[in-house]
Scaffold this motif. Structure first.
Motif, PDB file in Angstrom:
ATOM      1  N   VAL A 124       0.710  -1.142   0.079  1.00  0.00           N
ATOM      2  CA  VAL A 124       0.061  -0.139  -0.160  1.00  0.00           C
ATOM      3  C   VAL A 124       0.907   1.178   0.200  1.00  0.00           C
ATOM      4  O   VAL A 124       0.325   2.257  -0.548  1.00  0.00           O
ATOM      5  N   SER A 125       2.003   1.201   0.601  1.00  0.00           N
ATOM      6  CA  SER A 125       3.101   2.269   0.458  1.00  0.00           C
ATOM      7  C   SER A 125       4.009   2.154  -0.731  1.00  0.00           C
ATOM      8  O   SER A 125       4.627   1.148  -0.791  1.00  0.00           O
ATOM      9  N   GLU A 158      -6.650  -6.524   5.583  1.00  0.00           N
ATOM     10  CA  GLU A 158      -7.514  -5.491   6.258  1.00  0.00           C
ATOM     11  C   GLU A 158      -8.297  -4.603   5.393  1.00  0.00           C
ATOM     12  O   GLU A 158      -8.065  -4.447   4.304  1.00  0.00           O
ATOM     13  N   GLU A 159      -9.549  -4.197   5.979  1.00  0.00           N
ATOM     14  CA  GLU A 159     -10.574  -3.499   5.333  1.00  0.00           C
ATOM     15  C   GLU A 159      -9.927  -2.372   4.453  1.00  0.00           C
ATOM     16  O   GLU A 159     -10.066  -2.089   3.224  1.00  0.00           O
ATOM     17  N   SER A 160      -8.979  -1.750   5.184  1.00  0.00           N
ATOM     18  CA  SER A 160      -8.245  -0.252   4.486  1.00  0.00           C
ATOM     19  C   SER A 160      -7.239  -0.918   3.310  1.00  0.00           C
ATOM     20  O   SER A 160      -7.024   0.178   2.481  1.00  0.00           O
ATOM     21  N   HIS A 161      -7.039  -2.198   3.266  1.00  0.00           N
ATOM     22  CA  HIS A 161      -6.230  -2.537   2.106  1.00  0.00           C
ATOM     23  C   HIS A 161      -7.008  -3.398   1.156  1.00  0.00           C
ATOM     24  O   HIS A 161      -6.288  -3.759   0.010  1.00  0.00           O
ATOM     25  N   GLN A 162      -8.313  -3.329   1.199  1.00  0.00           N
ATOM     26  CA  GLN A 162      -9.039  -4.190   0.013  1.00  0.00           C
ATOM     27  C   GLN A 162      -8.981  -3.512  -1.098  1.00  0.00           C
ATOM     28  O   GLN A 162      -8.686  -4.192  -2.336  1.00  0.00           O
ATOM     29  N   GLU A 163      -8.986  -2.344  -1.355  1.00  0.00           N
ATOM     30  CA  GLU A 163      -8.893  -1.680  -2.607  1.00  0.00           C
ATOM     31  C   GLU A 163      -7.431  -1.885  -3.268  1.00  0.00           C
ATOM     32  O   GLU A 163      -7.297  -2.063  -4.464  1.00  0.00           O
ATOM     33  N   ASP A 164      -6.432  -1.788  -2.362  1.00  0.00           N
ATOM     34  CA  ASP A 164      -5.054  -1.953  -2.918  1.00  0.00           C
ATOM     35  C   ASP A 164      -4.894  -3.359  -3.464  1.00  0.00           C
ATOM     36  O   ASP A 164      -4.176  -3.587  -4.468  1.00  0.00           O
TER      37      ASP A 164
END
Length: 519
Positions: free
Chosen positions: A119-120, A163-169
């Protein structure tokens, strides 16, 4: 047409998330009749349980048995199954780990890798390096720091653990891998896929860009989908049927690692690792030619303790070579004892043993291209102007290459082509360039190159497009022979009621069908 397939538990959810992609459940893939006999299928295994005898394990197992291309392969799952396995594999990443994690204040860190991405962006290179080692759709690397950063564990991630915050990535990485990398070709359906390893920035690459384009076109005509890959694409290699290396090869180099991996995966590969190993060392070639009685310049292999006796064996001028020198580098002509000592002392920093050879001045060297045990092309490579080698590296900041002339193979002295064929057969049945000098009408072998130059406008002057077609046709035929040798799927895998393995699969999947499935 080669088909792409994603195996997930919650098919309905993922079809909504990524419309246009083909999703099936583990049960459908393992037991569905539609997938039993397909030969050309790419499988992205996102099943929940990669553990031994879990659903994900069986998907990869059966995919490999069926000859489907799958990620992750069982070898990747095995590498991630035990700490002693993955720590050995990841040892070479230590320097990059220390560099990338040095700015962190905490003593713990987790790196999520999704198809080689993070993600980074600042961890993109490290993520790709881990993915090259462990080609798995999603996994997490855990680090701790005492005196330096060390890996504590690496764990594959099931979809419900992302993680939910990583789903799109993750979705972006999935699409990039399956559509951009494995996307539907714009050309006619291909039977097989061939990768050409090529570095467009390499100054003395064995093929120029125009030749690479001709290989791609010729491959298409032979039913091959040809894709150019680079060093960073190591993790993608197993998704192809064959590898054609068009970079200058060396043992301590990524080209050799690519060749070894391709061979391990059962792919057709040129140059094969054995040919690279043999051809890149002049000491091996010297011993091989001597044993086989092939005429060669008078040659002495020596170490530092033998330096004083070189002049007893050879008269000046003498050619001194580092065993793995290429493109006229690591080769010096010495005219007197003082120069001999200076050059040898410098070269001994690179190798414990050197090669000394009598100087045979000729206006050109023959290069006979041999492929599959047959002569392919014949070129005269002329020495650079006012120089004794084909490549003159003495010019400040640049090298000068001599002229060339290509001839029909049938017009070449049969003694030259016969010597070239004999030498190449001692190495293997790949693609070789055999260098030969002719002195007073007698041929002398110089060396065998494992990845000879094939440049548009040089080696193809006589055969034109037929040269590229010949090579691509042989690739297609070799791939076909490999596929025919593949073990057919045992009958008990084609019916869920059969025993014994299908029964084990059914038990492993029982929990998936008995209750609602999470992501």
């Amino acid at each position: 047409m080669i088909r792409n397939l994603c195996v997930v538990e919650n098919v309905r959810y993922w079809r909504k998330k990524v419309p246009g992609m083909d999703f099936v459940s583990p049960t459908e893939y393992l037991f569905g009749q539609a997938f039993q006999d397909l030969r050309q299928l790419r499988v992205i295994n996102l099943a929940r349980n990669y553990g031994y005898l879990g659903s994900g394990y069986y998907v990869s197992l059966v995919a490999e048995a069926r000859g489907h291309k799958v990620i992750p392969k069982l070898s990747a799952l095995q590498a991630l199954s035990k700490k002693e396995f993955y720590l050995i594999e990841a040892d070479d990443l230590s320097a990059q780990i220390q560099k990338d994690l040095a700015p962190l204040a905490d003593d713990r860190f987790e790196l999520s890798v999704y198809f080689g991405h993070n993600v980074s962006k600042k961890y993109e290179k490290l993520s790709r390096m881990f993915f090259n080692l462990f080609p798995c759709p999603a996994f997490r690397v855990f680090f701790t720091q005492e005196k330096k950063w060390t890996i504590t564990s690496i764990k594959p991630l099931s979809l419900d653990k992302i993680e939910e915050s990583h789903q799109e990535d993750f979705l972006e990485a999935l699409v990039a891998y399956s559509v951009d990398r494995w996307g539907v070709r714009k050309s006619a359906p291909a039977r097989y896929e061939l990768a050409i390893l090529f570095n467009p920035e390499e100054r003395w690459a064995p093929s120029n860009v125009a030749a690479i384009q001709k290989f791609i076109k010729a491959g298409k005509a032979e039913g091959l989908s040809v894709e150019v890959i680079e060093k960073r694409d190591y993790a993608l290699l197993a998704q192809f049927d064959a590898l054609f290396i068009r970079e200058t090869t060396a043992i301590d180099h990524h080209t050799y690692r690519f060749a070894k991996k391709a061979e391990k995966e059962g792919m057709v590969v040129i140059d094969d690792p054995t040919s690279i190993l043999y051809c890149t060392n002049k000491i091996f070639l010297y011993e091989l030619f001597k044993r086989s009685g092939i005429s060669r310049p008078k040659t002495v292999v020596f170490g530092e303790e033998h330096l004083p006796v070189i002049t007893d064996a050879l008269a000046f001028p003498i050619i001194i070579k580092i065993p793995d020198g290429t493109f006229s580098r690591g080769i010096e002509k010495v005219e007197d004892p003082a120069r001999l000592e200076r050059v040898c002392r410098e070269f001994f920093h690179h190798s414990d043993y050197l090669v000394a050879q009598e100087f045979m001045p000729t206006p050109f060297d023959w290069r006979i291209g041999i492929f599959d045990g047959k002569p392919l092309f014949a070129c005269q490579y002329f020495m650079s102007r006012n120089h004794w080698q084909i490549y003159d590296h003495s010019a400040q900041g640049k090298a000068v290459e001599g002229a060339h002339k290509t001839h029909p193979v049938e017009d070449v002295d049969p003694r030259v082509t016969s010597m070239a064929l004999k030498a190449a057969r001692l190495i293997g049945d790949g693609l070789y360039g055999v260098d030969i000098k002719v002195v007073k009408g007698k041929p002398y072998i110089v060396e065998v190159n494992d990845n000879p130059n094939i440049d548009a406008g040089v080696e193809d002057e006589i055969l034109k497009d037929r040269l590229y077609q010949t090579i691509m046709r042989e690739f297609a035929q070799r791939i076909e022979r490999v596929k025919m040798r593949k073990t057919t799927l045992p009958p008990y895998l084609s019916s869920p009621s059969s025993i014994p393995l299908a029964s084990s699969i059914a038990h492993a999947l029982a929990d998936l069908t008995a209750s609602p499935v999470n992501l």
